[in-house]
Design a protein around this motif. Structure first.
Motif, PDB file in Angstrom:
ATOM      1  N   PHE A 266       0.852  -1.204   0.000  1.00  0.00           N
ATOM      2  CA  PHE A 266       0.000   0.000   0.000  1.00  0.00           C
ATOM      3  C   PHE A 266       0.881   1.245   0.000  1.00  0.00           C
ATOM      4  O   PHE A 266       0.694   2.152  -0.823  1.00  0.00           O
ATOM      5  CB  PHE A 266      -0.911  -0.012   1.225  1.00  0.00           C
ATOM      6  N   TYR A 267       1.819   1.310   0.936  1.00  0.00           N
ATOM      7  CA  TYR A 267       2.644   2.518   1.070  1.00  0.00           C
ATOM      8  C   TYR A 267       3.656   2.667  -0.065  1.00  0.00           C
ATOM      9  O   TYR A 267       4.223   3.747  -0.245  1.00  0.00           O
ATOM     10  CB  TYR A 267       3.338   2.535   2.432  1.00  0.00           C
ATOM     11  N   HIS A 268       3.848   1.596  -0.830  1.00  0.00           N
ATOM     12  CA  HIS A 268       4.677   1.716  -2.030  1.00  0.00           C
ATOM     13  C   HIS A 268       3.969   2.572  -3.079  1.00  0.00           C
ATOM     14  O   HIS A 268       4.601   3.321  -3.825  1.00  0.00           O
ATOM     15  CB  HIS A 268       4.976   0.322  -2.592  1.00  0.00           C
ATOM     16  N   HIS A 269       2.642   2.455  -3.126  1.00  0.00           N
ATOM     17  CA  HIS A 269       1.860   3.183  -4.127  1.00  0.00           C
ATOM     18  C   HIS A 269       1.371   4.531  -3.612  1.00  0.00           C
ATOM     19  O   HIS A 269       1.174   5.457  -4.406  1.00  0.00           O
ATOM     20  CB  HIS A 269       0.649   2.352  -4.557  1.00  0.00           C
ATOM     21  N   LEU A 270       1.160   4.662  -2.289  1.00  0.00           N
ATOM     22  CA  LEU A 270       0.515   5.860  -1.743  1.00  0.00           C
ATOM     23  C   LEU A 270       1.200   6.300  -0.461  1.00  0.00           C
ATOM     24  O   LEU A 270       1.733   5.477   0.294  1.00  0.00           O
ATOM     25  CB  LEU A 270      -0.969   5.567  -1.469  1.00  0.00           C
ATOM     26  N   GLU A 271       1.161   7.605  -0.203  1.00  0.00           N
ATOM     27  CA  GLU A 271       1.820   8.137   0.986  1.00  0.00           C
ATOM     28  C   GLU A 271       1.005   7.900   2.248  1.00  0.00           C
ATOM     29  O   GLU A 271       1.546   7.744   3.332  1.00  0.00           O
ATOM     30  CB  GLU A 271       2.066   9.638   0.804  1.00  0.00           C
ATOM     31  N   GLY A 272      -0.300   7.909   2.160  1.00  0.00           N
ATOM     32  CA  GLY A 272      -1.148   7.729   3.328  1.00  0.00           C
ATOM     33  C   GLY A 272      -2.612   7.785   2.924  1.00  0.00           C
ATOM     34  O   GLY A 272      -2.949   7.895   1.743  1.00  0.00           O
ATOM     35  N   LYS A 273      -3.509   7.717   3.927  1.00  0.00           N
ATOM     36  CA  LYS A 273      -4.922   7.607   3.605  1.00  0.00           C
ATOM     37  C   LYS A 273      -5.497   8.897   3.029  1.00  0.00           C
ATOM     38  O   LYS A 273      -6.331   8.861   2.118  1.00  0.00           O
ATOM     39  CB  LYS A 273      -5.716   7.172   4.840  1.00  0.00           C
ATOM     40  N   ASP A 274      -5.078  10.049   3.536  1.00  0.00           N
ATOM     41  CA  ASP A 274      -5.561  11.301   2.946  1.00  0.00           C
ATOM     42  C   ASP A 274      -5.161  11.393   1.481  1.00  0.00           C
ATOM     43  O   ASP A 274      -5.956  11.807   0.624  1.00  0.00           O
ATOM     44  CB  ASP A 274      -5.011  12.506   3.716  1.00  0.00           C
ATOM     45  N   ASP A 275      -3.928  10.995   1.194  1.00  0.00           N
ATOM     46  CA  ASP A 275      -3.448  10.981  -0.185  1.00  0.00           C
ATOM     47  C   ASP A 275      -4.298  10.031  -1.026  1.00  0.00           C
ATOM     48  O   ASP A 275      -4.673  10.352  -2.164  1.00  0.00           O
ATOM     49  CB  ASP A 275      -1.975  10.545  -0.196  1.00  0.00           C
ATOM     50  N   LEU A 276      -4.623   8.873  -0.457  1.00  0.00           N
ATOM     51  CA  LEU A 276      -5.432   7.898  -1.177  1.00  0.00           C
ATOM     52  C   LEU A 276      -6.828   8.449  -1.473  1.00  0.00           C
ATOM     53  O   LEU A 276      -7.328   8.335  -2.602  1.00  0.00           O
ATOM     54  CB  LEU A 276      -5.544   6.615  -0.349  1.00  0.00           C
ATOM     55  N   VAL A 277      -7.481   9.065  -0.466  1.00  0.00           N
ATOM     56  CA  VAL A 277      -8.842   9.575  -0.666  1.00  0.00           C
ATOM     57  C   VAL A 277      -8.848  10.696  -1.703  1.00  0.00           C
ATOM     58  O   VAL A 277      -9.752  10.775  -2.544  1.00  0.00           O
ATOM     59  CB  VAL A 277      -9.455  10.034   0.670  1.00  0.00           C
ATOM     60  N   MET A 278      -7.835  11.560  -1.679  1.00  0.00           N
ATOM     61  CA  MET A 278      -7.763  12.612  -2.704  1.00  0.00           C
ATOM     62  C   MET A 278      -7.576  12.002  -4.090  1.00  0.00           C
ATOM     63  O   MET A 278      -8.163  12.477  -5.071  1.00  0.00           O
ATOM     64  CB  MET A 278      -6.626  13.575  -2.391  1.00  0.00           C
ATOM     65  N   ASN A 279      -6.787  10.942  -4.184  1.00  0.00           N
ATOM     66  CA  ASN A 279      -6.641  10.262  -5.469  1.00  0.00           C
ATOM     67  C   ASN A 279      -7.960   9.631  -5.913  1.00  0.00           C
ATOM     68  O   ASN A 279      -8.280   9.615  -7.105  1.00  0.00           O
ATOM     69  CB  ASN A 279      -5.552   9.188  -5.380  1.00  0.00           C
ATOM     70  N   CYS A 280      -8.722   9.113  -4.936  1.00  0.00           N
ATOM     71  CA  CYS A 280     -10.029   8.536  -5.263  1.00  0.00           C
ATOM     72  C   CYS A 280     -10.981   9.621  -5.770  1.00  0.00           C
ATOM     73  O   CYS A 280     -11.739   9.401  -6.720  1.00  0.00           O
ATOM     74  CB  CYS A 280     -10.628   7.851  -4.035  1.00  0.00           C
ATOM     75  N   PHE A 281     -10.948  10.795  -5.121  1.00  0.00           N
ATOM     76  CA  PHE A 281     -11.777  11.908  -5.604  1.00  0.00           C
ATOM     77  C   PHE A 281     -11.370  12.302  -7.018  1.00  0.00           C
ATOM     78  O   PHE A 281     -12.216  12.485  -7.896  1.00  0.00           O
ATOM     79  CB  PHE A 281     -11.654  13.120  -4.674  1.00  0.00           C
TER      80      PHE A 281
END
Length: 421
Positions: A266-281
């Motif tokens: 997970f952390y290889h692809h994304l910095e953290g959950k906020d980063d993930l949610v913004m990418n989802c948006f």
């Protein structure tokens, strides 16, 4: 513990008043920051109590959150009961919208507060989560009663279209808080009238038909090296989990487990959950923009192109494998990211407004207020994920269920093409 379990044997008026103040503070925190921002420390600071004093009223944060969300459902239910006393379906819908606008007037005057964001119910654990979902569904049944031709309170099974109308009405009135800041309170009566007109008559001009043409919204998914899930797979998994369990419930562990990979992956692809949610948006907004662009390139009238766009996106929502991210997930983001996500939602709605204006110009769309109609359309599409499971239980195909749901804004709640019931 259930929602109805009393905290103490014989609560005094003073105890009740202080408990209400705590719930008021919890409402504001859930509305502004989501459950992520609801802490005993923040509540205590808002009401002038220390953490130990808060635990006298609510032993755990989960209990406080559930009580605040339960009160929010009850407030909506009371509004629905009052509006249901109006003499006919249109008057009931108008009364419900007017009540929500009156609440906004009182909020601006410092006399009331927002109803907590009900989508946060999903982040709770059972049995509180299940109990609150059941109460929300019961409240939705009451709103569905608005569309009965007789008294709204008369007992009857709610027809599927009335449930769809109720869901759309609840969604568009709850989402008003995101765009009402564009209007002065002196304009609220006009806002009410334009919303009632839209919901009553729909978007399509007389003679319009629901015949959306297929759109290829999502490109094929690509795997990472050695067959490992690629970035798109993480976005898909996270989007579904946030939609089902809320921001707090979509933990890194659950996302990784859904893909059968390690947290390190997970952390290889994304910095953290906020980063993930913004990418989802960003991914959701890109998908909507692609659907809009593809639809606008189609031949035909403005209504036909709008129906293509709406039909393609509703198909993604009802299929549920990779839905759009719930707009309400933005409340759990830090303020700077939340503003960024809201700007994206506003751009998306303004594009719908352009498509609606094109249809008004060629006569295929009724002369509605494009800005208000676009916000209602955007949240109707976004909220379709909430009804996909219910739609699967209906004795109809997915295409038929989509057509039924789309008809609420497409042809109106009360007209001959969209007659309730």
């Amino acid at each position: 513990m259930t929602l109805d379990t009393p905290q103490i044997a014989d609560p005094s008026d003073r105890w009740r008043a202080k408990r209400e103040r705590i719930l008021d503070a919890a409402d504001e925190l859930i509305s502004s920051r989501g459950l992520k921002g609801l802490t005993f420390g923040a509540v205590g600071e808002a009401v002038g109590l220390n953490t130990t004093s808060i635990t006298y009223y609510f032993k755990r944060k989960e209990q406080l959150a559930a009580a605040a969300l339960d009160r929010a459902v009850r407030r909506l239910d009371a509004m629905a009961e009052a509006a249901g006393a109006a003499p006919d379906p249109r008057a009931r819908v108008a009364a419900f919208i007017a009540d929500r606008l009156t609440q906004e007037r009182r909020i601006r005057a410092g006399e009331d507060r927002h109803i907590a964001i009900l989508s946060e119910i999903r982040a709770l654990d059972d049995p509180l989560r299940a109990e609150l979902i059941d109460r929300y569904k019961a409240m939705r049944i009451r709103v569905a009663g608005f569309f009965a031709t007789g008294p709204a309170a008369s007992p009857r099974p709610a027809p599927p279209r009335d449930i769809a109308c109720a869901q759309v009405l609840l969604d568009v009135t709850h989402w008003m808080r995101a765009w009402l800041h564009h209007y002065r309170t002196e304009d609220f009566d006009r806002v009410r009238d334009r919303m009632v007109d839209l919901l009553a008559g729909g978007l399509a001009a007389p003679g319009g038909a629901w015949a959306p043409r297929p759109l290829e919204i999502d490109p094929p998914e690509k795997s990472g090296p050695s067959g490992e899930p690629g970035p798109e797979a993480f976005l898909r998994a996270a989007t579904v989990l946030v939609n089902v369990r809320g921001y707090r419930g979509a933990s890194v562990e659950r996302i990784a487990a859904r893909l059968n990979v390690s947290k390190g992956s997970f952390y290889h692809h994304l910095e953290g959950k906020d980063d993930l949610v913004m990418n989802c948006f960003a991914r959701s907004y890109d998908r909507v923009a692609r659907a809009q662009t593809l639809a606008m390139a189609q031949p035909g009238t403005g209504w036909e192109r709008l129906a293509d766009c709406v039909g393609g996106l509703l198909d993604r929502q009802f299929e549920a494998e990779f839905p759009l991210l719930r707009i309400t997930a933005l409340h759990a983001l830090p303020l700077d990211l939340r503003v960024q996500a809201l700007r994206g939602a506003d751009r998306m709605a303004r594009r719908y407004a352009g498509m609606i204006s094109d249809g008004i110009a060629d006569g295929s769309v009724r002369p509605v207020d494009p800005l208000i109609a676009s916000q209602c359309l955007a949240v109707m599409i976004n909220g379709a994920y909430d009804v996909h499971a219910w739609a699967q239980e209906l004795p109809m195909t997915r295409a038929e269920a989509i057509a039924l749901y789309a008809s609420v804004l497409g042809f109106g709640m009360f007209g001959p093409q969209g007659a309730a019931g």
